[in-house]
Design a protein around this motif. Structure first.
Motif, PDB file in Angstrom:
ATOM      1  N   GLU A 124       0.853  -1.195   0.000  1.00 21.72           N
ATOM      2  CA  GLU A 124       0.000   0.000   0.000  1.00 21.72           C
ATOM      3  C   GLU A 124       0.888   1.243   0.000  1.00 21.72           C
ATOM      4  O   GLU A 124       0.991   1.982   0.976  1.00 21.72           O
ATOM      5  CB  GLU A 124      -0.945  -0.029   1.189  1.00 21.72           C
ATOM      6  N   LEU A 125       1.522   1.471  -1.147  1.00 19.94           N
ATOM      7  CA  LEU A 125       2.376   2.622  -1.373  1.00 19.94           C
ATOM      8  C   LEU A 125       1.937   3.307  -2.657  1.00 19.94           C
ATOM      9  O   LEU A 125       1.441   2.644  -3.580  1.00 19.94           O
ATOM     10  CB  LEU A 125       3.844   2.218  -1.495  1.00 19.94           C
ATOM     11  N   ILE A 126       2.103   4.617  -2.731  1.00 21.88           N
ATOM     12  CA  ILE A 126       1.739   5.328  -3.951  1.00 21.88           C
ATOM     13  C   ILE A 126       2.960   6.040  -4.513  1.00 21.88           C
ATOM     14  O   ILE A 126       3.949   6.284  -3.821  1.00 21.88           O
ATOM     15  CB  ILE A 126       0.603   6.340  -3.722  1.00 21.88           C
ATOM     16  N   CYS A 127       2.890   6.359  -5.804  1.00 21.96           N
ATOM     17  CA  CYS A 127       3.905   7.179  -6.449  1.00 21.96           C
ATOM     18  C   CYS A 127       3.189   8.246  -7.267  1.00 21.96           C
ATOM     19  O   CYS A 127       2.003   8.108  -7.599  1.00 21.96           O
ATOM     20  CB  CYS A 127       4.831   6.335  -7.325  1.00 21.96           C
ATOM     21  N   VAL A 128       3.901   9.316  -7.595  1.00 22.83           N
ATOM     22  CA  VAL A 128       3.278  10.467  -8.249  1.00 22.83           C
ATOM     23  C   VAL A 128       4.221  11.026  -9.304  1.00 22.83           C
ATOM     24  O   VAL A 128       5.438  10.848  -9.226  1.00 22.83           O
ATOM     25  CB  VAL A 128       2.918  11.557  -7.196  1.00 22.83           C
ATOM     26  N   CYS A 152      -0.080   6.765   4.972  1.00 20.06           N
ATOM     27  CA  CYS A 152      -0.577   6.725   6.354  1.00 20.06           C
ATOM     28  C   CYS A 152       0.396   7.410   7.312  1.00 20.06           C
ATOM     29  O   CYS A 152       0.083   7.550   8.499  1.00 20.06           O
ATOM     30  CB  CYS A 152      -0.817   5.279   6.793  1.00 20.06           C
ATOM     31  N   ASN A 153       1.570   7.810   6.818  1.00 20.03           N
ATOM     32  CA  ASN A 153       2.538   8.532   7.635  1.00 20.03           C
ATOM     33  C   ASN A 153       2.311  10.027   7.463  1.00 20.03           C
ATOM     34  O   ASN A 153       2.572  10.589   6.389  1.00 20.03           O
ATOM     35  CB  ASN A 153       3.973   8.158   7.231  1.00 20.03           C
ATOM     36  N   LEU A 154       1.830  10.687   8.508  1.00 20.34           N
ATOM     37  CA  LEU A 154       1.476  12.089   8.426  1.00 20.34           C
ATOM     38  C   LEU A 154       2.728  12.955   8.322  1.00 20.34           C
ATOM     39  O   LEU A 154       3.791  12.609   8.830  1.00 20.34           O
ATOM     40  CB  LEU A 154       0.657  12.504   9.649  1.00 20.34           C
ATOM     41  N   GLY A 155       2.579  14.105   7.642  1.00 15.51           N
ATOM     42  CA  GLY A 155       3.680  15.048   7.535  1.00 15.51           C
ATOM     43  C   GLY A 155       3.966  15.440   6.098  1.00 15.51           C
ATOM     44  O   GLY A 155       3.175  15.174   5.183  1.00 15.51           O
ATOM     45  N   HIS A 156       5.117  16.089   5.897  1.00 20.58           N
ATOM     46  CA  HIS A 156       5.540  16.564   4.581  1.00 20.58           C
ATOM     47  C   HIS A 156       6.572  15.611   3.989  1.00 20.58           C
ATOM     48  O   HIS A 156       7.449  15.127   4.697  1.00 20.58           O
ATOM     49  CB  HIS A 156       6.148  17.964   4.682  1.00 20.58           C
ATOM     50  N   ILE A 157       6.440  15.370   2.691  1.00 21.61           N
ATOM     51  CA  ILE A 157       7.389  14.518   1.986  1.00 21.61           C
ATOM     52  C   ILE A 157       7.820  15.232   0.706  1.00 21.61           C
ATOM     53  O   ILE A 157       6.984  15.473  -0.174  1.00 21.61           O
ATOM     54  CB  ILE A 157       6.779  13.145   1.639  1.00 21.61           C
ATOM     55  N   PRO A 158       9.098  15.603   0.567  1.00 18.16           N
ATOM     56  CA  PRO A 158       9.571  16.180  -0.702  1.00 18.16           C
ATOM     57  C   PRO A 158       9.889  15.071  -1.699  1.00 18.16           C
ATOM     58  O   PRO A 158      10.535  14.084  -1.360  1.00 18.16           O
ATOM     59  CB  PRO A 158      10.837  16.944  -0.283  1.00 18.16           C
ATOM     60  N   ILE A 189       8.274  18.060  -5.993  1.00 15.88           N
ATOM     61  CA  ILE A 189       6.870  18.103  -5.603  1.00 15.88           C
ATOM     62  C   ILE A 189       6.788  17.877  -4.093  1.00 15.88           C
ATOM     63  O   ILE A 189       7.369  16.926  -3.571  1.00 15.88           O
ATOM     64  CB  ILE A 189       6.048  17.029  -6.343  1.00 15.88           C
ATOM     65  N   ARG A 190       6.089  18.756  -3.411  1.00 21.72           N
ATOM     66  CA  ARG A 190       5.925  18.618  -1.966  1.00 21.72           C
ATOM     67  C   ARG A 190       4.563  17.995  -1.666  1.00 21.72           C
ATOM     68  O   ARG A 190       3.528  18.512  -2.062  1.00 21.72           O
ATOM     69  CB  ARG A 190       6.043  19.976  -1.270  1.00 21.72           C
ATOM     70  N   SER A 191       4.594  16.877  -0.972  1.00 22.79           N
ATOM     71  CA  SER A 191       3.372  16.168  -0.596  1.00 22.79           C
ATOM     72  C   SER A 191       3.108  16.369   0.894  1.00 22.79           C
ATOM     73  O   SER A 191       4.021  16.232   1.713  1.00 22.79           O
ATOM     74  CB  SER A 191       3.507  14.670  -0.904  1.00 22.79           C
ATOM     75  N   GLN A 192       1.876  16.696   1.220  1.00 24.23           N
ATOM     76  CA  GLN A 192       1.483  16.851   2.614  1.00 24.23           C
ATOM     77  C   GLN A 192       0.364  15.857   2.933  1.00 24.23           C
ATOM     78  O   GLN A 192      -0.652  15.809   2.235  1.00 24.23           O
ATOM     79  CB  GLN A 192       1.001  18.270   2.911  1.00 24.23           C
ATOM     80  N   GLY A 200     -13.651  10.799  12.059  1.00 21.95           N
ATOM     81  CA  GLY A 200     -13.274   9.974  13.194  1.00 21.95           C
ATOM     82  C   GLY A 200     -11.786   9.707  13.290  1.00 21.95           C
ATOM     83  O   GLY A 200     -11.370   8.717  13.902  1.00 21.95           O
ATOM     84  N   GLY A 201     -10.967  10.578  12.682  1.00 18.42           N
ATOM     85  CA  GLY A 201      -9.515  10.404  12.722  1.00 18.42           C
ATOM     86  C   GLY A 201      -8.978   9.371  11.762  1.00 18.42           C
ATOM     87  O   GLY A 201      -7.800   9.008  11.849  1.00 18.42           O
ATOM     88  N   THR A 202      -9.787   8.875  10.850  1.00 21.38           N
ATOM     89  CA  THR A 202      -9.345   7.832   9.918  1.00 21.38           C
ATOM     90  C   THR A 202      -9.216   8.340   8.480  1.00 21.38           C
ATOM     91  O   THR A 202      -8.497   7.738   7.682  1.00 21.38           O
ATOM     92  CB  THR A 202     -10.317   6.647   9.928  1.00 21.38           C
ATOM     93  N   GLY A 203      -9.902   9.416   8.131  1.00 19.94           N
ATOM     94  CA  GLY A 203      -9.814   9.957   6.773  1.00 19.94           C
ATOM     95  C   GLY A 203      -8.502  10.696   6.569  1.00 19.94           C
ATOM     96  O   GLY A 203      -8.031  11.423   7.447  1.00 19.94           O
ATOM     97  N   VAL A 204      -7.897  10.530   5.393  1.00 20.01           N
ATOM     98  CA  VAL A 204      -6.586  11.125   5.091  1.00 20.01           C
ATOM     99  C   VAL A 204      -6.682  11.915   3.800  1.00 20.01           C
ATOM    100  O   VAL A 204      -7.250  11.456   2.806  1.00 20.01           O
ATOM    101  CB  VAL A 204      -5.501  10.031   4.949  1.00 20.01           C
ATOM    102  N   THR A 205      -6.124  13.132   3.827  1.00 13.22           N
ATOM    103  CA  THR A 205      -6.006  13.958   2.637  1.00 13.22           C
ATOM    104  C   THR A 205      -4.540  14.058   2.247  1.00 13.22           C
ATOM    105  O   THR A 205      -3.691  14.399   3.081  1.00 13.22           O
ATOM    106  CB  THR A 205      -6.575  15.363   2.860  1.00 13.22           C
ATOM    107  N   VAL A 206      -4.250  13.765   0.982  1.00  6.28           N
ATOM    108  CA  VAL A 206      -2.885  13.848   0.460  1.00  6.28           C
ATOM    109  C   VAL A 206      -2.865  14.964  -0.578  1.00  6.28           C
ATOM    110  O   VAL A 206      -3.522  14.863  -1.611  1.00  6.28           O
ATOM    111  CB  VAL A 206      -2.431  12.515  -0.175  1.00  6.28           C
ATOM    112  N   SER A 207      -2.141  16.039  -0.276  1.00  4.93           N
ATOM    113  CA  SER A 207      -2.079  17.193  -1.193  1.00  4.93           C
ATOM    114  C   SER A 207      -0.724  17.273  -1.861  1.00  4.93           C
ATOM    115  O   SER A 207       0.297  16.841  -1.307  1.00  4.93           O
ATOM    116  CB  SER A 207      -2.384  18.491  -0.438  1.00  4.93           C
ATOM    117  N   PHE A 208      -0.714  17.849  -3.065  1.00  8.21           N
ATOM    118  CA  PHE A 208       0.515  17.981  -3.837  1.00  8.21           C
ATOM    119  C   PHE A 208       0.651  19.420  -4.344  1.00  8.21           C
ATOM    120  O   PHE A 208      -0.336  20.035  -4.754  1.00  8.21           O
ATOM    121  CB  PHE A 208       0.508  17.029  -5.051  1.00  8.21           C
TER     122      PHE A 208
END
Length: 212
Positions: A124-128, A152-158, A189-192, A200-208
């Motif tokens: 369960e990994l994504i690429c962009v 599922c790991n919260l934070g910023h990823i360059p 590309i900066r991913s947040q 309920g603390g389970t939904g995740v938003t991935v922004s680029f």
């Protein structure tokens, strides 16, 4: 979190190779029961869908307002993962690592789309990768896929993504070629990754968004 597999037989799907899955995918035929008993001989039965897709949903339960709230509740279902493109210049293409390109999701500038896993058998990994299109929707600049990362790991990823040569238009490569400075061919590309409210603390938003 609720996980729903497209396949009626997930254990069988996990053991089949992608080639066998495609060959054994069920063919849906029109229901001939409406034609009466004479049409029963034309019905085809099969194992059902063997698609490897997996849909993850988050849910939130709240109390119903008014006099019925004592006994009734509201159940709201949402896609667990939402992709958001904060860039004003680039479209973003996202897919699960290891899946073919025809499973990718294109997120246009300023848009949000749900994301589901294309293959339950893969990590369960994504690429962009960013996409630059002309007014007719044709790709002007090609980029390679980024490395895979866990949403599922919260934070910023360059993400450092290198431009790929345009095999369909080699002349464009010669025009844009810069042998002295290779940094212009790398896009950052900066991913947040953040928790979405009311899930309920389970939904995740991935922004680029691209770094300038």
């Amino acid at each position: 979190i609720v996980k729903i597999c497209s396949s009626r037989w997930p254990e069988i799907t996990a053991k089949l190779s992608p080639k066998k899955r495609r060959s054994r995918e069920a063919e849906f035929v029109s229901n001939s029961l409406a034609a009466g008993t004479d049409g029963l001989s034309n019905i085809k039965f099969s194992k059902g869908s063997l698609s490897p897709n997996c849909y993850e949903l988050s849910y939130h339960i709240s109390i119903l307002d008014g006099q019925w709230g004592e006994h009734s509740r509201i159940l709201m279902l949402h896609p667990r993962f939402i992709l958001r493109n904060d860039s004003s210049l680039w479209h973003m293409e996202v897919k699960q690592v290891g899946t073919p390109d025809n499973t990718l999701v294109r997120v246009k500038t300023g848009m949000c789309v749900p994301f589901y896993w294309a293959d339950v058998c893969l990590p369960e990994l994504i690429c962009v990768r960013p996409v630059c299109l002309d007014s007719r929707g044709k790709v002007l600049r090609y980029y390679r896929w980024s490395g895979g990362f866990d949403i599922c790991n919260l934070g910023h990823i360059p993400l450092r993504i290198r431009e790929e040569k345009n095999k369909k238009n080699p002349q464009q490569n010669r025009i844009s070629e810069r042998p002295k400075d290779d940094r212009s061919r790398v896009r950052v590309i900066r991913s947040q990754i953040e928790i979405r409210s009311s899930t309920g603390g389970t939904g995740v938003t991935v922004s680029f968004v691209e770094e300038r």
